[in-house]
Design an enzyme around this catalytic site. Structure first.
Site, PDB file in Angstrom:
ATOM      1  N   GLU A 153       0.801  -1.238   0.000  1.00 27.82           N
ATOM      2  CA  GLU A 153       0.000   0.000   0.000  1.00 27.82           C
ATOM      3  C   GLU A 153       0.829   1.282   0.000  1.00 27.82           C
ATOM      4  O   GLU A 153       0.594   2.185   0.804  1.00 27.82           O
ATOM      5  CB  GLU A 153      -0.978  -0.024   1.188  1.00 27.82           C
ATOM      6  CG  GLU A 153      -1.891  -1.235   1.146  1.00 27.82           C
ATOM      7  CD  GLU A 153      -2.772  -1.407   2.372  1.00 27.82           C
ATOM      8  OE1 GLU A 153      -2.741  -0.559   3.277  1.00 27.82           O
ATOM      9  OE2 GLU A 153      -3.503  -2.419   2.428  1.00 27.82           O
ATOM     10  N   GLU A 257      -5.976 -10.742  -1.711  1.00 26.14           N
ATOM     11  CA  GLU A 257      -6.782 -10.601  -0.479  1.00 26.14           C
ATOM     12  C   GLU A 257      -8.270 -10.555  -0.821  1.00 26.14           C
ATOM     13  O   GLU A 257      -9.008  -9.690  -0.349  1.00 26.14           O
ATOM     14  CB  GLU A 257      -6.379  -9.303   0.264  1.00 26.14           C
ATOM     15  CG  GLU A 257      -4.903  -9.211   0.589  1.00 26.14           C
ATOM     16  CD  GLU A 257      -4.522  -7.988   1.419  1.00 26.14           C
ATOM     17  OE1 GLU A 257      -5.411  -7.307   1.962  1.00 26.14           O
ATOM     18  OE2 GLU A 257      -3.309  -7.720   1.522  1.00 26.14           O
TER      19      GLU A 257
END
Ligand code: G3I
Length: 354
Positions: A153, A257
């Site tokens: 991220e 994910e």
């Protein structure tokens, strides 16, 4: 006989089918892609949990236990109890491990990149801390972990690089340096850049810039991790179009994910189960997604972020204590209609099997 009929009736009436006696997600995927799941280390002593994992998956990611703050107790001091348990469990069952994650702005001790007042450390000290952490963890699990989400991220929702403690201390090349250190520590490990929504139009240009700079800088980048935290309104066309741009640039993809949030932005309406309209939408969403995965050979793995609905982080985000239903298995470990649909589309997909 009476018991079997009664069970069948209950399961049909509740919209669920009993777990088939044979078959599994990993068998249905064949050798087209790996099927992974994020695991909570404290569930590894639960036989119902582990037997479902072993039956359906060939790849696992620790949901929390390999994150920096789960191991790094104080500067230079590690507690590897949980991470060792996870790695031993997976290795002994021949489940491939994705190590998650080495550098992230969450779940990381502040002392890695900041002084006691919260100011950035010098570039030299911060780089040394990052390198030491990566070598400590990747070195410990060298040959045991197949690949690492090296940086997680790094792209900001508003575009450009996220202004994280590591970024402020080191500068924009902190991502490149992290890849360099990970490759040093285990030259045979696969290395991934992992992020959410980077396939979507609003974030993709910044992510592609970052990834291009990694390539230019000589980083070993095995694949791009697209997290895949979706909801029932997520546009599969936008997702497919965005992923295709990474593929066109020569990258393989890990859906790292996956889950599908079914709750509205407020309230907690499905505590007693999903109404059939929502259940059908979820089933259809998963079916369409896996039809796409099965026909896209550059997608090498799909990892679900949690085993059952009861284990999902989405029960606590963005509001804690709700009842979400984002996965393929329900709170009683039973396959949901979406599971059956995924098995069906994987079985009927005409993709050539390599
Ligand atoms: O372990 C403590 C426990 O001791 C304490 O009593 C309890 C009280 O809140 O907290 C427990 O820690 C929680 C931890 O999960 C383990 O359950 C943290 O509060 C909680 O914040 C943490 O949430 C994790 C989250 O990352 C942190 O940002 C989720 O489980 C995990 O699913 C989630 O995973 C992230 C990926 O790493 C990156 N991509 C997004 C994804 C979802 O947020």
């Amino acid at each position: 006989m009476i018991t079997a009929c009664a069970l069948a009736f209950v399961s049909l009436a509740s919209g669920f089918q009993e777990s088939p006696k044979s078959g599994s997600l990993k068998e249905a995927a064949r050798n087209r892609f790996k099927v992974g799941v994020a695991l909570a280390t404290d569930k590894l002593t639960d036989r119902q949990y582990t037997s479902l994992v072993i039956r359906h998956f060939n790849s696992v990611t620790p949901e929390n236990s390999l994150k920096p703050s789960s191991m790094l107790v104080s500067p230079g001091v590690y507690n590897f109890t949980e991470s060792d348990k996870f790695v031993a469990f997976a290795n002994s069952r021949r489940l491939e491990i994705t190590g998650h994650t080495l550098v992230w702005h969450e779940q990381s001790p502040s002392f890695l990149y900041q002084d006691a007042s919260g100011n950035p450390l010098s570039r030299t000290v911060a780089l040394s801390n990052m390198r030491n952490h990566i070598h400590a963890v990747v070195g410990r699990y060298k040959g045991k972990v197949k690949g690492w989400d090296v940086v997680n991220e790094a792209v900001a929702d508003s575009g450009g690089m996220r202004q994280t403690p590591a970024y402020r201390a080191i500068g924009p090349d902190y991502v490149l340096k992290a890849f360099e250190y990970a490759a040093e520590a285990d030259p045979n490990a696969e290395l991934y850049y992992n992020d959410y929504n980077i396939e979507l139009n609003y974030k993709r240009p910044s992510a592609l810039n970052l990834i291009t700079s990694l390539r230019t800088g000589g980083a070993k980048l095995t694949a791009i991790g697209i997290q895949g935290h979706y909801n029932l309104s997520s546009s599969l066309n936008e997702i497919k179009g965005g992923i295709q741009q990474y593929i066109n640039n020569g990258y393989n993809i890990m859906i790292s994910e996956l889950d599908v949030d079914v709750l509205p932005s407020s309230g907690n309406p499905y505590t007693a189960g999903l109404p059939s309209t929502i259940q059908n939408s979820l089933t259809q969403w998963y079916g369409n997604f896996f039809t796409y995965v099965a026909t896209t050979p550059q997608i090498k793995r799909v990892t679900f972020w949690g085993l059952t609905d009861g284990n999902s982080w989405l029960n606590n985000w963005p509001i804690s204590g709700r009842t979400n239903h984002p996965l393929l298995f329900d709170r009683n470990y039973r396959p949901k209609p979406a599971y059956n649909e995924v098995i069906r589309v994987l079985g009927t997909s005409s993709t050539p099997i390599p």
